[in-house]
Design a protein around this motif. Sequence first.
Motif, mmCIF file in Angstrom:
data_model
loop_
_atom_site.group_PDB
_atom_site.id
_atom_site.type_symbol
_atom_site.label_atom_id
_atom_site.label_comp_id
_atom_site.label_asym_id
_atom_site.label_seq_id
_atom_site.Cartn_x
_atom_site.Cartn_y
_atom_site.Cartn_z
ATOM 1 N N GLU A 238 75.865 -50.448 12.504
ATOM 2 C CA GLU A 238 75.067 -49.681 11.549
ATOM 3 C C GLU A 238 75.512 -48.220 11.546
ATOM 4 O O GLU A 238 76.072 -47.721 12.529
ATOM 5 C CB GLU A 238 73.578 -49.753 11.897
ATOM 6 N N ALA A 239 75.235 -47.571 10.435
ATOM 7 C CA ALA A 239 75.498 -46.137 10.319
ATOM 8 C C ALA A 239 74.317 -45.485 9.612
ATOM 9 O O ALA A 239 73.684 -46.097 8.749
ATOM 10 C CB ALA A 239 76.789 -45.886 9.543
ATOM 11 N N VAL A 240 74.027 -44.256 9.997
ATOM 12 C CA VAL A 240 73.004 -43.471 9.305
ATOM 13 C C VAL A 240 73.734 -42.478 8.412
ATOM 14 O O VAL A 240 74.595 -41.717 8.884
ATOM 15 C CB VAL A 240 72.093 -42.725 10.312
ATOM 16 N N PRO A 252 76.066 -55.067 0.765
ATOM 17 C CA PRO A 252 74.952 -54.999 1.715
ATOM 18 C C PRO A 252 74.505 -53.575 2.017
ATOM 19 O O PRO A 252 73.310 -53.324 2.246
ATOM 20 C CB PRO A 252 75.524 -55.678 2.975
ATOM 21 N N ALA A 253 75.456 -52.628 2.023
ATOM 22 C CA ALA A 253 75.081 -51.234 2.273
ATOM 23 C C ALA A 253 74.184 -50.721 1.154
ATOM 24 O O ALA A 253 73.188 -50.020 1.400
ATOM 25 C CB ALA A 253 76.330 -50.367 2.396
ATOM 26 N N GLY A 254 74.524 -51.058 -0.097
ATOM 27 C CA GLY A 254 73.686 -50.645 -1.216
ATOM 28 C C GLY A 254 72.309 -51.280 -1.152
ATOM 29 O O GLY A 254 71.295 -50.625 -1.464
ATOM 30 N N ASP A 255 72.248 -52.550 -0.727
ATOM 31 C CA ASP A 255 70.947 -53.215 -0.588
ATOM 32 C C ASP A 255 70.105 -52.520 0.483
ATOM 33 O O ASP A 255 68.885 -52.377 0.335
ATOM 34 C CB ASP A 255 71.157 -54.681 -0.202
ATOM 35 N N ALA A 256 70.763 -52.081 1.557
ATOM 36 C CA ALA A 256 70.035 -51.416 2.637
ATOM 37 C C ALA A 256 69.471 -50.079 2.173
ATOM 38 O O ALA A 256 68.357 -49.690 2.563
ATOM 39 C CB ALA A 256 70.957 -51.214 3.841
ATOM 40 N N ALA A 271 69.569 -43.050 4.768
ATOM 41 C CA ALA A 271 69.376 -44.487 4.968
ATOM 42 C C ALA A 271 70.225 -44.975 6.132
ATOM 43 O O ALA A 271 71.236 -44.363 6.486
ATOM 44 C CB ALA A 271 69.745 -45.251 3.698
ATOM 45 N N THR A 272 69.793 -46.083 6.712
ATOM 46 C CA THR A 272 70.574 -46.793 7.711
ATOM 47 C C THR A 272 71.223 -47.989 7.030
ATOM 48 O O THR A 272 70.533 -48.816 6.424
ATOM 49 C CB THR A 272 69.691 -47.270 8.873
ATOM 50 N N VAL A 273 72.557 -48.069 7.116
ATOM 51 C CA VAL A 273 73.278 -49.104 6.374
ATOM 52 C C VAL A 273 74.167 -49.908 7.331
ATOM 53 O O VAL A 273 74.639 -49.379 8.345
ATOM 54 C CB VAL A 273 74.145 -48.484 5.257
ATOM 55 N N PRO A 274 74.407 -51.188 7.030
ATOM 56 C CA PRO A 274 75.301 -51.999 7.867
ATOM 57 C C PRO A 274 76.760 -51.646 7.599
ATOM 58 O O PRO A 274 77.138 -51.349 6.464
ATOM 59 C CB PRO A 274 74.994 -53.435 7.425
ATOM 60 N N ILE A 275 77.579 -51.674 8.624
ATOM 61 C CA ILE A 275 79.012 -51.443 8.470
ATOM 62 C C ILE A 275 79.768 -52.518 9.232
ATOM 63 O O ILE A 275 79.255 -53.088 10.195
ATOM 64 C CB ILE A 275 79.449 -50.051 8.955
ATOM 65 N N GLU A 276 80.999 -52.777 8.813
ATOM 66 C CA GLU A 276 81.828 -53.768 9.490
ATOM 67 C C GLU A 276 82.371 -53.212 10.799
ATOM 68 O O GLU A 276 82.355 -53.883 11.826
ATOM 69 C CB GLU A 276 82.974 -54.175 8.569
ATOM 70 N N SER A 277 82.865 -51.979 10.769
ATOM 71 C CA SER A 277 83.423 -51.331 11.943
ATOM 72 C C SER A 277 83.588 -49.855 11.627
ATOM 73 O O SER A 277 83.494 -49.434 10.467
ATOM 74 C CB SER A 277 84.786 -51.930 12.320
ATOM 75 N N VAL A 278 83.859 -49.056 12.659
ATOM 76 C CA VAL A 278 84.109 -47.631 12.431
ATOM 77 C C VAL A 278 85.334 -47.452 11.548
ATOM 78 O O VAL A 278 85.338 -46.632 10.622
ATOM 79 C CB VAL A 278 84.302 -46.907 13.783
ATOM 80 N N GLU A 279 86.379 -48.241 11.789
ATOM 81 C CA GLU A 279 87.613 -48.107 11.012
ATOM 82 C C GLU A 279 87.378 -48.428 9.538
ATOM 83 O O GLU A 279 87.826 -47.701 8.645
ATOM 84 C CB GLU A 279 88.694 -49.040 11.580
ATOM 85 N N PRO A 297 77.159 -43.466 13.510
ATOM 86 C CA PRO A 297 77.378 -43.124 14.922
ATOM 87 C C PRO A 297 78.282 -41.910 15.074
ATOM 88 O O PRO A 297 79.031 -41.571 14.145
ATOM 89 C CB PRO A 297 78.040 -44.382 15.480
ATOM 90 N N ALA A 298 78.242 -41.313 16.246
ATOM 91 C CA ALA A 298 79.002 -40.092 16.489
ATOM 92 C C ALA A 298 80.506 -40.328 16.336
ATOM 93 O O ALA A 298 81.233 -39.459 15.837
ATOM 94 C CB ALA A 298 78.693 -39.563 17.893
ATOM 95 N N ALA A 299 80.983 -41.516 16.735
ATOM 96 C CA ALA A 299 82.419 -41.795 16.643
ATOM 97 C C ALA A 299 82.892 -41.807 15.181
ATOM 98 O O ALA A 299 83.978 -41.307 14.868
ATOM 99 C CB ALA A 299 82.732 -43.136 17.303
ATOM 100 N N LEU A 300 82.058 -42.346 14.301
ATOM 101 C CA LEU A 300 82.422 -42.382 12.877
ATOM 102 C C LEU A 300 82.365 -40.979 12.287
ATOM 103 O O LEU A 300 83.261 -40.581 11.534
ATOM 104 C CB LEU A 300 81.482 -43.326 12.127
ATOM 105 N N ARG A 301 81.337 -40.216 12.629
ATOM 106 C CA ARG A 301 81.228 -38.850 12.118
ATOM 107 C C ARG A 301 82.420 -38.003 12.584
ATOM 108 O O ARG A 301 83.012 -37.256 11.798
ATOM 109 C CB ARG A 301 79.915 -38.222 12.599
ATOM 110 N N ALA A 302 82.793 -38.156 13.874
ATOM 111 C CA ALA A 302 83.912 -37.385 14.401
ATOM 112 C C ALA A 302 85.221 -37.786 13.741
ATOM 113 O O ALA A 302 86.068 -36.931 13.430
ATOM 114 C CB ALA A 302 84.002 -37.575 15.913
#
Length: 326
Positions: A238-240, A252-256, A271-279, A297-302
């Motif tokens: 998930e990602a915020v 699915p992200a749009g539905d979330a 919103a909090t949305v589902p993601i497949e991976s950080v990449e 998550p912080a890793a995705l933001r960074a």
Amino acid sequence: MKSARLVSILLLLQTRGRMTAADLAQELEVSVRTVYRDVEALSSAGVPLYGDAGHAGGYRLLDGYRTRLTGLTAGEAEALFLAGVPGPAAELGLGPLLAAAQLKVRAALPRELRAHADRISGRFHLDAPGWYADAADGAAPFLPAVADAVWNSRVLQVLYRRWREPTDVRRRLEPYGLVLKAGRWYVVAGPGPRTFRVDQILELAASDEEFTRPDGFDLGAYWTGYQRDFHDRLHRAEAVVRLAPGVRLAGPAGDAVLANGRTEHDGWIRATVPIESVEHAHAEFLRLGMGIEVLEPAALRARIADTVAGLARTYGAVAAGRGETT
């Protein structure tokens, strides 16, 4: 074969009316002399076929001589021709058979239903692959062999390339069915069953060994469940995020966003949305530019911050080289 050609001549005349020997020869890819012989054979067999000489001449069938296909409604006839997909049929090695079948069905339709079929087939065309798919993308040279094994319930021995190590593996497949999804062919095979991309088959050896398809196996139901499970496995993280007014996420992200998004004081939606991976999310979210802010998550933001900083350095250097100011 001559018998098939004679049937084609009969159906062409039923469908199109008067046709010259030259027209028939071009349609059947034979010589005019061959058409003359075939027409004579049809006449000898009792087919009420006659020819007219002159500029407007040609061969035609006696009015009222036709084979009729009963029980089809106008809607069913339309659906039949809308379902014709010459591209996939050709990939399966069935292109000529599909064309012949459509010709036979069209010739057998009553005149009013034939008009409906012509109207629908002239207004809809299916082109499954996406715009940016390369012509070689998804090419599956072993597709006809796989299709033959599906039809005849024959076991296949394949060398298959998968995404994880070891990448190239040998598999024994009992092919239950084929699915065309977004321009790409998949074979559903036992034991399991499991799903394999046909274009990832590197080597294939057909065998004389037969298998028995499981009783009650429903290819459509299996594929529906497979897609549902695939998406469930795909979006486990998930990602915020914050989205600018008017920015939309797909799938699915749009539905979330619709389900849990809330509008903040500046008009942005959190919103909090589902993601497949950080990449994967990194690539997808970058497409939205300034229209999205990733909070977690912080890793995705960074990672997005590093990419944006790198772009700024690259384009800043270009601007400095041109003497531009920011």
